[in-house]
Write a protein that holds these residues in place. Structure first.
Motif, PDB file in Angstrom:
ATOM      1  N   HIS A  49      -0.377  14.911   2.733  1.00  0.00           N
ATOM      2  CA  HIS A  49       0.266  15.041   4.031  1.00  0.00           C
ATOM      3  C   HIS A  49       0.145  16.472   4.500  1.00  0.00           C
ATOM      4  O   HIS A  49      -0.015  17.368   3.700  1.00  0.00           O
ATOM      5  CB  HIS A  49       1.746  14.705   3.944  1.00  0.00           C
ATOM      6  CG  HIS A  49       1.994  13.359   3.410  1.00  0.00           C
ATOM      7  ND1 HIS A  49       1.897  12.223   4.172  1.00  0.00           N
ATOM      8  CD2 HIS A  49       2.321  12.950   2.169  1.00  0.00           C
ATOM      9  CE1 HIS A  49       2.152  11.187   3.414  1.00  0.00           C
ATOM     10  NE2 HIS A  49       2.408  11.595   2.197  1.00  0.00           N
TER      11      HIS A  49
ATOM     12  N   LEU B 124     -12.131  12.243   2.069  1.00  0.00           N
ATOM     13  CA  LEU B 124     -12.167  13.703   2.170  1.00  0.00           C
ATOM     14  C   LEU B 124     -12.673  14.100   3.555  1.00  0.00           C
ATOM     15  O   LEU B 124     -13.687  13.600   4.021  1.00  0.00           O
ATOM     16  CB  LEU B 124     -13.096  14.243   1.085  1.00  0.00           C
ATOM     17  CG  LEU B 124     -12.808  15.646   0.547  1.00  0.00           C
ATOM     18  CD1 LEU B 124     -11.446  15.724  -0.111  1.00  0.00           C
ATOM     19  CD2 LEU B 124     -13.878  16.062  -0.447  1.00  0.00           C
TER      20      LEU B 124
ATOM     21  N   TYR C 157      -7.228   2.293   6.863  1.00  0.00           N
ATOM     22  CA  TYR C 157      -6.928   1.915   5.492  1.00  0.00           C
ATOM     23  C   TYR C 157      -7.672   2.845   4.524  1.00  0.00           C
ATOM     24  O   TYR C 157      -8.874   3.073   4.692  1.00  0.00           O
ATOM     25  CB  TYR C 157      -7.335   0.460   5.259  1.00  0.00           C
ATOM     26  CG  TYR C 157      -6.649  -0.154   4.072  1.00  0.00           C
ATOM     27  CD1 TYR C 157      -5.297  -0.494   4.137  1.00  0.00           C
ATOM     28  CD2 TYR C 157      -7.336  -0.380   2.891  1.00  0.00           C
ATOM     29  CE1 TYR C 157      -4.656  -1.041   3.043  1.00  0.00           C
ATOM     30  CE2 TYR C 157      -6.699  -0.923   1.789  1.00  0.00           C
ATOM     31  CZ  TYR C 157      -5.358  -1.256   1.868  1.00  0.00           C
ATOM     32  OH  TYR C 157      -4.722  -1.785   0.774  1.00  0.00           O
ATOM     33  N   LEU C 158      -6.943   3.393   3.548  1.00  0.00           N
ATOM     34  CA  LEU C 158      -7.494   4.328   2.560  1.00  0.00           C
ATOM     35  C   LEU C 158      -7.886   5.680   3.154  1.00  0.00           C
ATOM     36  O   LEU C 158      -8.683   6.402   2.560  1.00  0.00           O
ATOM     37  CB  LEU C 158      -8.688   3.726   1.823  1.00  0.00           C
ATOM     38  CG  LEU C 158      -8.383   2.464   1.033  1.00  0.00           C
ATOM     39  CD1 LEU C 158      -9.638   1.998   0.308  1.00  0.00           C
ATOM     40  CD2 LEU C 158      -7.267   2.700   0.023  1.00  0.00           C
ATOM     41  N   MET C 159      -7.305   6.008   4.298  1.00  0.00           N
ATOM     42  CA  MET C 159      -7.594   7.314   4.908  1.00  0.00           C
ATOM     43  C   MET C 159      -7.399   8.464   3.926  1.00  0.00           C
ATOM     44  O   MET C 159      -8.174   9.401   3.876  1.00  0.00           O
ATOM     45  CB  MET C 159      -6.692   7.540   6.115  1.00  0.00           C
ATOM     46  CG  MET C 159      -6.918   8.854   6.824  1.00  0.00           C
ATOM     47  SD  MET C 159      -5.590   9.215   7.999  1.00  0.00           S
ATOM     48  CE  MET C 159      -5.890   8.027   9.302  1.00  0.00           C
ATOM     49  N   ASN C 160      -6.347   8.373   3.112  1.00  0.00           N
ATOM     50  CA  ASN C 160      -6.042   9.536   2.270  1.00  0.00           C
ATOM     51  C   ASN C 160      -7.023   9.724   1.117  1.00  0.00           C
ATOM     52  O   ASN C 160      -6.962  10.711   0.409  1.00  0.00           O
ATOM     53  CB  ASN C 160      -4.590   9.525   1.774  1.00  0.00           C
ATOM     54  CG  ASN C 160      -4.365   8.577   0.627  1.00  0.00           C
ATOM     55  OD1 ASN C 160      -5.069   7.574   0.495  1.00  0.00           O
ATOM     56  ND2 ASN C 160      -3.402   8.878  -0.212  1.00  0.00           N
ATOM     57  N   ARG C 161      -7.925   8.772   0.917  1.00  0.00           N
ATOM     58  CA  ARG C 161      -8.992   8.985  -0.074  1.00  0.00           C
ATOM     59  C   ARG C 161     -10.246   9.548   0.575  1.00  0.00           C
ATOM     60  O   ARG C 161     -11.221   9.838  -0.087  1.00  0.00           O
ATOM     61  CB  ARG C 161      -9.346   7.671  -0.775  1.00  0.00           C
ATOM     62  CG  ARG C 161      -8.246   7.057  -1.579  1.00  0.00           C
ATOM     63  CD  ARG C 161      -8.138   7.666  -2.983  1.00  0.00           C
ATOM     64  NE  ARG C 161      -6.840   7.416  -3.546  1.00  0.00           N
ATOM     65  CZ  ARG C 161      -5.816   8.259  -3.456  1.00  0.00           C
ATOM     66  NH1 ARG C 161      -5.933   9.418  -2.863  1.00  0.00           N
ATOM     67  NH2 ARG C 161      -4.643   7.941  -3.978  1.00  0.00           N
TER      68      ARG C 161
ATOM     69  N   ILE D 213       0.213   7.843   4.693  1.00  0.00           N
ATOM     70  CA  ILE D 213      -0.851   7.633   3.721  1.00  0.00           C
ATOM     71  C   ILE D 213      -2.144   7.299   4.438  1.00  0.00           C
ATOM     72  O   ILE D 213      -3.189   7.877   4.181  1.00  0.00           O
ATOM     73  CB  ILE D 213      -0.472   6.480   2.784  1.00  0.00           C
ATOM     74  CG1 ILE D 213       0.806   6.838   2.050  1.00  0.00           C
ATOM     75  CG2 ILE D 213      -1.587   6.189   1.811  1.00  0.00           C
ATOM     76  CD1 ILE D 213       1.356   5.682   1.300  1.00  0.00           C
ATOM     77  N   ASP D 214      -2.036   6.355   5.331  1.00  0.00           N
ATOM     78  CA  ASP D 214      -3.229   5.873   6.012  1.00  0.00           C
ATOM     79  C   ASP D 214      -3.149   6.126   7.509  1.00  0.00           C
ATOM     80  O   ASP D 214      -3.846   5.479   8.286  1.00  0.00           O
ATOM     81  CB  ASP D 214      -3.394   4.372   5.757  1.00  0.00           C
ATOM     82  CG  ASP D 214      -3.706   4.090   4.301  1.00  0.00           C
ATOM     83  OD1 ASP D 214      -4.242   4.976   3.629  1.00  0.00           O
ATOM     84  OD2 ASP D 214      -3.421   2.975   3.843  1.00  0.00           O
TER      85      ASP D 214
ATOM     86  N   ARG E  40       0.827  -1.201   0.000  1.00  0.00           N
ATOM     87  CA  ARG E  40       0.000   0.000   0.000  1.00  0.00           C
ATOM     88  C   ARG E  40       0.871   1.264   0.000  1.00  0.00           C
ATOM     89  O   ARG E  40       0.610   2.200  -0.733  1.00  0.00           O
ATOM     90  CB  ARG E  40      -0.888  -0.054   1.235  1.00  0.00           C
ATOM     91  CG  ARG E  40      -1.609   1.218   1.560  1.00  0.00           C
ATOM     92  CD  ARG E  40      -2.978   1.265   0.988  1.00  0.00           C
ATOM     93  NE  ARG E  40      -3.598   2.524   1.348  1.00  0.00           N
ATOM     94  CZ  ARG E  40      -4.014   3.440   0.473  1.00  0.00           C
ATOM     95  NH1 ARG E  40      -3.925   3.198  -0.816  1.00  0.00           N
ATOM     96  NH2 ARG E  40      -4.550   4.558   0.862  1.00  0.00           N
TER      97      ARG E  40
ATOM     98  N   GLU F 169     -11.498  21.202   1.706  1.00  0.00           N
ATOM     99  CA  GLU F 169     -12.590  20.257   1.519  1.00  0.00           C
ATOM    100  C   GLU F 169     -13.719  20.868   0.691  1.00  0.00           C
ATOM    101  O   GLU F 169     -14.289  20.217  -0.175  1.00  0.00           O
ATOM    102  CB  GLU F 169     -13.108  19.846   2.896  1.00  0.00           C
ATOM    103  CG  GLU F 169     -13.838  18.531   2.934  1.00  0.00           C
ATOM    104  CD  GLU F 169     -14.320  18.225   4.360  1.00  0.00           C
ATOM    105  OE1 GLU F 169     -15.347  17.559   4.492  1.00  0.00           O
ATOM    106  OE2 GLU F 169     -13.672  18.693   5.330  1.00  0.00           O
TER     107      GLU F 169
ATOM    108  N   PHE G 253      -5.812  15.893   0.048  1.00  0.00           N
ATOM    109  CA  PHE G 253      -4.374  16.143   0.174  1.00  0.00           C
ATOM    110  C   PHE G 253      -3.697  14.917   0.753  1.00  0.00           C
ATOM    111  O   PHE G 253      -4.337  13.999   1.257  1.00  0.00           O
ATOM    112  CB  PHE G 253      -4.119  17.375   1.036  1.00  0.00           C
ATOM    113  CG  PHE G 253      -4.880  17.388   2.317  1.00  0.00           C
ATOM    114  CD1 PHE G 253      -6.115  18.009   2.391  1.00  0.00           C
ATOM    115  CD2 PHE G 253      -4.378  16.755   3.431  1.00  0.00           C
ATOM    116  CE1 PHE G 253      -6.827  18.006   3.573  1.00  0.00           C
ATOM    117  CE2 PHE G 253      -5.084  16.748   4.617  1.00  0.00           C
ATOM    118  CZ  PHE G 253      -6.318  17.374   4.684  1.00  0.00           C
TER     119      PHE G 253
END
Lengths: 452, 452
Positions: free
Chosen positions: A339, B320, B314-318, B344-345, A246, A331, A337
């Protein structure tokens, strides 16, 4: 029981499909086969899915689409003829296309149905071909397989009830060839997944049938330790964890759509990336947990195309809600974003360039000025991100030292370091121009220099 | 024209006040003098302000306060007697105290008026003493000086109209001695600044009279490059910028209240930290801009007492708005935070321990679980932060390498690195237990090892 998914290049023509047939024949555990639409046969070639999208757009806009139609059918004719499978298959494909075009349905649903024809036809051709080489095989439509999805054209989400239905497929004696990329709503409407959706289908089927392994056949031998366009013939990764995958996928490791693996990851099913053109190569295993964590850095990903939104304000850290308000502004402009490194009186937001248009950028900047009254707000462009990935890294003294030494040796100015938020990665931001020398130097230190 | 502010230890007794007199006599530019209340004369001693607070609390709670009153008056008697100044001064101080106590006013306003007696008395004593040594000097009450503040007892804010009034003081021929720590509202109520408020008064006066220098007399020769409790006799900093001072103050450099300097900073007035007990030492200059940026690291601050709130999904950065929602939860519990490094997550929030109570912590964690549905949320304790500070650092290749090498040599595991958000600092998070060896090793590399 294994699930094997074959990507576009693996089903691009008869030669490739014969390799696929060999691969399936070689291992009787390969019971569930998921296929993409035919991809490019060479660099100048087209992908069938792209041609189907052209066809669909022409159709819904009431433009002439005959040329697209004949190119698509021509492609399937070539494949079936060269493979020597029954003519009935090509007729079936043609009939499906005409019936999709004639059916009365809303535009977005129509487009999804047209886009799905590539995978559907691949599955029909492959199942017939497997029979001609003496294997017992059936084409299985996603509706009959039990792939039930949400009513979101082009972005369908799998519904949980699918999995128990899929599990019953374990009782089928023959090899099942399932087209990737789409499923059906409860009331029977065809819906496609997002692009790259054959990987999603493969992962769903692997989770559903509780496969012992999900094999993902592509056109590379394995996942590499660094980008092979930057380092010549870099070392291959033999095994990595889901978490490592990932993090690597995030920046530049686009072997596949890592989000597609979630269903398989959730069921802790191991994944193997393999090459249709070199099936004896061991490939790269992606597993829930690694046995040995001795070599703690597994790979280094890198990507360009980032920008930084920098905001500074004296005494920012005493201002309750500053960060929250800034994120609210982003948002509202629908900008996600990556980081948000922050100092005492500064906050940076790392954004992928594709999230920012000049209009959004100026809107965001003027809203920040107005609502947050910062001392400074500006955008820096041309940032590259480097992600050094490996479980166990956090507990190893000296990884940061090795990395910063490698970058200093290469005379790369480190614009940003972010370590410690993730326990499996360390992130560096540098000027995009420096990316090649940076990666080459890091590769040398982490993968070639055995003295360290 | 200079503003000189003398802290509590500089006015603690007659001996100290005589030193102050010498200092003022020596430089005719020292026209504006701001004083604190008498501080401790030795480690076991009390500060007059603390005793005044005891007095005030007893008074508003209708308890006996005679003992506190006699200790306070005794202290001033001792000072005035030893200094040999007119008896009239002590009488004036006593009268002021009684009239404050007798005045009919709300409790919080009464407390402010009592707390301010220490500084007020110091200023009366010093101005009289200056006259006895042949200087032309006057006591100047903040009301007459024009220090007009908001109506917030214990947390008054300077109002902008003060500055033009203060500027007219330049025309006064004599030395003006102004008590620190308080001002008056437009309708004449006495209000104190937050604790450490004499520094605020000094800074306000320096800005108001457009001083060429704001001298802040303390009991140390200068600001040190690192914490002298960790490294024995560390090198002194001769000059640093406001921005550097601010970053150093953040973690452990508590020479003074850095926020107090804002009025002076805004007017770009240079500040000098000097020692009343060693006035010939050059001290440390704090300036708007440095001439030479050759030695780019000026100091290394460190502090313990931090915790990390770690959230992964998991997938936090997607997703919003994830960060914004998390910050909202913290804001609602009134928790301010220092940094928010993110993967990332994963997202970490660095929080000072004094911001978190066990109740707030469990409330925050359960709200995060409920509203954000993360995979993991936990708090790590015992974090120490190290801040390496220096303008010009960002454009110098190899600073990160030097720092990480020093930490690796000391066998310190780096839990966190945050570089690049601020252009004048680089932050490291380590286990609190490792702080001494970490700072010693960094000091060696950045300030002792001349070969590098």
């Amino acid at each position: 029981m294994k699930v094997a998914k074959f990507g576009g290049s693996s089903v691009a023509n008869a030669t490739q499909l014969k390799k696929v047939g060999e691969i399936i024949k070689k291992d009787s555990g390969r019971k569930f086969i998921v296929v993409s639409a035919p991809g490019k046969r060479n660099k100048q070639d087209f992908k069938v899915t792209d041609m189907l999208i052209n066809l669909g757009n022409a159709y819904v806009n009431h433009e002439s689409y005959d040329e697209f139609l004949s190119i698509i059918i021509g492609r399937f004719r070539e494949i079936t003829t060269e493979l020597g499978v029954s003519e009935y298959i090509l007729k079936d494909i043609e009939q499906t296309i005409y019936s999709v075009l004639e059916r009365n349905e809303p535009s977005d649903q129509k487009l999804d149905a047209i886009k799905a024809i590539g995978e559907d036809s691949s599955a029909k051709i492959l199942s017939e071909y497997l029979r001609t080489i003496g294997l017992e095989a059936s084409y299985l439509n996603p509706k009959d397989a039990g792939i039930i999805v949400s009513d979101e054209p082009g972005n369908a989400q799998i519904l949980p009830q699918s999995y128990s239905k899929l599990y019953t497929l374990r009782n089928r004696p023959e090899i099942l060839v399932i087209p990737g990329f789409f499923g059906y709503t409860i009331d029977g409407k065809l819906m496609t997944f997002s692009r790259g959706g054959s990987d999603i289908t493969g992962s769903i089927v692997a989770a559903g049938v509780q496969a012992s392994l999900y094999e993902n056949f592509t056109d590379v031998d394995s996942v590499y330790t660094v980008n092979p366009n930057i380092v010549h013939q870099p070392k291959e990764i033999t095994s990595l964890t889901y978490k490592e995958m990932r993090e690597l996928s995030y920046a530049g490791f686009s072997v596949f759509h890592d989000e597609a693996l979630i269903p398989a990851f959730k069921e802790r099913i191991p994944v193997c990336i393999k090459n249709t053109n070199n099936p004896d190569a061991p490939g790269t295993f992606i597993v829930a947990e690694k046995e040995s964590k001795e070599k703690c850095v597994v790979g280094i990903a890198s990507d360009t195309g980032f920008s930084t939104l920098f905001v500074s304000k004296y005494l920012m850290n005493r201002e309750l809600g500053f960060g929250r308000k800034l994120f609210e502004i982003l948002e509202r402009e629908d900008v996600s974003f990556e980081h948000t490194p922050s100092g005492i009186d500064d906050l940076s937001v790392i954004i992928r360039d594709n999230q920012l248009t000049p209009e959004k950028e100026s809107k965001i900047i003027s809203r920040i000025k107005e609502e947050l009254k910062p001392d400074t707000v500006k955008v820096h462009y041309n940032l590259a991100m480097i992600m050094i990935v490996g479980e166990g890294m956090m507990n190893t003294v000296g990884i940061a030292q090795k990395a910063t030494t490698a970058l200093t040796k290469a005379n790369v100015n480190i614009k940003m370091i972010n370590q410690g938020s993730s326990d499996v990665s360390m992130m560096f931001g540098i000027q995009a121009d420096d990316i090649n020398k940076a990666i080459q130097s890091l590769y040398h230190v982490f993968f070639e220099d055995n003295k360290r």
